[in-house]
Design an enzyme around this catalytic site. Sequence first.
Site, PDB file in Angstrom:
ATOM      1  N   ARG A  91      42.317  31.587  47.343  1.00 23.99           N
ATOM      2  CA  ARG A  91      42.915  30.621  46.413  1.00 23.99           C
ATOM      3  C   ARG A  91      43.469  31.486  45.373  1.00 23.99           C
ATOM      4  NH1 ARG A  91      39.485  25.106  45.811  1.00 23.99           N
ATOM      5  NH2 ARG A  91      38.681  24.833  47.994  1.00 23.99           N
ATOM      6  N   GLY A  92      43.519  32.897  45.289  1.00 23.32           N
ATOM      7  CA  GLY A  92      43.994  33.586  44.604  1.00 23.32           C
ATOM      8  C   GLY A  92      43.001  34.043  43.437  1.00 23.32           C
ATOM      9  N   GLU A 116      35.394  51.947  47.075  1.00 26.40           N
ATOM     10  CA  GLU A 116      34.775  51.719  48.612  1.00 26.40           C
ATOM     11  C   GLU A 116      34.494  50.357  48.907  1.00 26.40           C
ATOM     12  OE1 GLU A 116      32.923  53.495  45.922  1.00 26.40           O
ATOM     13  OE2 GLU A 116      33.780  55.478  46.152  1.00 26.40           O
ATOM     14  N   TYR A 128      42.727  44.150  49.339  1.00 26.38           N
ATOM     15  CA  TYR A 128      43.261  45.256  48.569  1.00 26.38           C
ATOM     16  C   TYR A 128      44.707  45.984  48.986  1.00 26.38           C
ATOM     17  CZ  TYR A 128      38.170  45.689  47.419  1.00 26.38           C
ATOM     18  OH  TYR A 128      36.986  45.166  46.899  1.00 26.38           O
TER      19      TYR A 128
HETATM   20  C1  LIG Z   1      37.670  40.304  49.086  1.00 21.80           C
HETATM   21  C2  LIG Z   1      37.576  38.827  48.018  1.00 21.80           C
HETATM   22  C3  LIG Z   1      37.041  39.312  46.739  1.00 21.80           C
HETATM   23  C4  LIG Z   1      39.149  38.445  48.084  1.00 21.80           C
HETATM   24  O1  LIG Z   1      39.104  37.192  47.197  1.00 21.80           O
HETATM   25  P1  LIG Z   1      40.050  36.027  47.361  1.00 21.80           P
HETATM   26  O2  LIG Z   1      39.703  34.819  46.162  1.00 21.80           O
HETATM   27  O3  LIG Z   1      39.643  35.026  48.648  1.00 21.80           O
HETATM   28  O4  LIG Z   1      41.263  36.614  47.583  1.00 21.80           O
HETATM   29  P2  LIG Z   1      42.926  36.110  47.163  1.00 21.80           P
HETATM   30  O5  LIG Z   1      42.762  34.474  47.445  1.00 21.80           O
HETATM   31  O6  LIG Z   1      43.152  36.550  45.644  1.00 21.80           O
HETATM   32  O7  LIG Z   1      43.844  36.719  48.158  1.00 21.80           O
HETATM   33  C5  LIG Z   1      44.800  37.402  47.923  1.00 21.80           C
HETATM   34  C6  LIG Z   1      45.412  38.075  48.962  1.00 21.80           C
HETATM   35  O8  LIG Z   1      44.805  38.841  49.711  1.00 21.80           O
HETATM   36  C7  LIG Z   1      44.547  38.930  51.393  1.00 21.80           C
HETATM   37  N1  LIG Z   1      43.636  38.458  51.692  1.00 21.80           N
HETATM   38  C8  LIG Z   1      42.386  37.757  50.994  1.00 21.80           C
HETATM   39  N2  LIG Z   1      41.391  37.524  51.928  1.00 21.80           N
HETATM   40  C9  LIG Z   1      41.887  37.631  53.073  1.00 21.80           C
HETATM   41  C10 LIG Z   1      41.489  37.483  54.413  1.00 21.80           C
HETATM   42  N3  LIG Z   1      40.061  37.044  54.611  1.00 21.80           N
HETATM   43  N4  LIG Z   1      42.063  37.952  55.584  1.00 21.80           N
HETATM   44  C11 LIG Z   1      43.246  38.347  55.289  1.00 21.80           C
HETATM   45  N5  LIG Z   1      43.794  38.592  53.978  1.00 21.80           N
HETATM   46  C12 LIG Z   1      43.177  38.256  53.015  1.00 21.80           C
HETATM   47  C13 LIG Z   1      45.835  37.643  51.586  1.00 21.80           C
HETATM   48  O9  LIG Z   1      46.910  38.735  51.655  1.00 21.80           O
HETATM   49  C14 LIG Z   1      45.730  36.894  50.224  1.00 21.80           C
HETATM   50  O10 LIG Z   1      46.931  36.450  49.911  1.00 21.80           O
HETATM   51  P3  LIG Z   1      47.375  34.993  50.603  1.00 21.80           P
HETATM   52  O11 LIG Z   1      46.143  34.144  50.590  1.00 21.80           O
HETATM   53  O12 LIG Z   1      48.310  34.497  49.648  1.00 21.80           O
HETATM   54  O13 LIG Z   1      47.734  35.228  52.161  1.00 21.80           O
HETATM   55  C15 LIG Z   1      36.761  37.710  48.733  1.00 21.80           C
HETATM   56  O14 LIG Z   1      37.384  37.624  50.177  1.00 21.80           O
HETATM   57  C16 LIG Z   1      35.220  37.928  48.903  1.00 21.80           C
HETATM   58  O15 LIG Z   1      34.560  37.476  48.004  1.00 21.80           O
HETATM   59  N6  LIG Z   1      34.638  38.760  49.969  1.00 21.80           N
HETATM   60  C17 LIG Z   1      33.396  38.878  50.158  1.00 21.80           C
HETATM   61  C18 LIG Z   1      32.715  39.921  49.259  1.00 21.80           C
HETATM   62  C19 LIG Z   1      33.628  41.357  49.456  1.00 21.80           C
HETATM   63  O16 LIG Z   1      33.504  41.730  50.782  1.00 21.80           O
HETATM   64  N7  LIG Z   1      34.095  41.811  48.274  1.00 21.80           N
HETATM   65  C20 LIG Z   1      34.401  43.279  48.460  1.00 21.80           C
HETATM   66  C21 LIG Z   1      33.725  44.191  48.450  1.00 21.80           C
HETATM   67  S1  LIG Z   1      34.292  46.157  48.593  1.00 21.80           S
END
Ligand SMILES: CC(C)(COP(=O)(O)OP(=O)(O)OC[C@H]1O[C@@H](n2cnc3c(N)ncnc32)[C@H](O)[C@@H]1OP(=O)(O)O)[C@@H](O)C(=O)NCCC(=O)NCCS
Length: 155
Positions: A91-92, A116, A128
């Site tokens: 959701r951004g 990392e 990322y």
């Molecule tokens: C990684 C994380 C922080 C991303 O946060 P998020 O709020 O879901 O990400 P966003 O909604 O801002 O996503 C931005 C863009 O990133 C990409 N993206 C995010 N999650 C994705 C997924 N599961 N699969 C593919 N692309 C993804 C997409 O391009 C997305 O844009 P879109 O939804 O318009 O397509 C979240 O998935 C998370 O908390 N994961 C578990 C913890 C983790 O692994 N942290 C990183 C440790 S290194």
Amino acid sequence: MPDRTRSVRIDDVIAVKTIEDSCFPSPWDIDVFATLASSGGCNTLGRGKQASMQVIENNGSVAGYVVWEDCLDTSEGRVLNIAVSKNLQRRGFGKSLLQHVFDSLTGRGIKTITLEVREGNFAARRFYERMGMEESGSVPDYYEDEDAIIYSITL
Ligand SMILES: CC(C)(COP(=O)(O)OP(=O)(O)OC[C@H]1O[C@@H](n2cnc3c(N)ncnc32)[C@H](O)[C@@H]1OP(=O)(O)O)[C@@H](O)C(=O)NCCC(=O)NCCS
């Protein structure tokens, strides 16, 4: 567009730890978050280093958080931890958190940011990459059970 980020507070720590435990196989200890919260989300570490933490809210509750450090001596920043509550992902919120880090570091004159990520964490790797970061190396056995991929960006 999600709400803006703010510095972590002591009363956020339980919510942060709940998200941390649900997102990671080897979660950080609560003390790390409590230490950052008790210093207003910013800790001077010495030798030009500083650690920072911000949370992002959704309807008054913590939706996610990010922890990073920077080193003015080397002009480098490093994202140490970022997570969004599972039911609020895509959701951004993550984008807002990481953009805050980019903006904050740019404001401090930091040019290069690295992090990392577990090799198999494809969701985070796509995230990322979407944020403009590029794969720049790997660290074998960085985690107990998995290699790390290094991502970096020059702002
Ligand atoms: C990684 C994380 C922080 C991303 O946060 P998020 O709020 O879901 O990400 P966003 O909604 O801002 O996503 C931005 C863009 O990133 C990409 N993206 C995010 N999650 C994705 C997924 N599961 N699969 C593919 N692309 C993804 C997409 O391009 C997305 O844009 P879109 O939804 O318009 O397509 C979240 O998935 C998370 O908390 N994961 C578990 C913890 C983790 O692994 N942290 C990183 C440790 S290194």
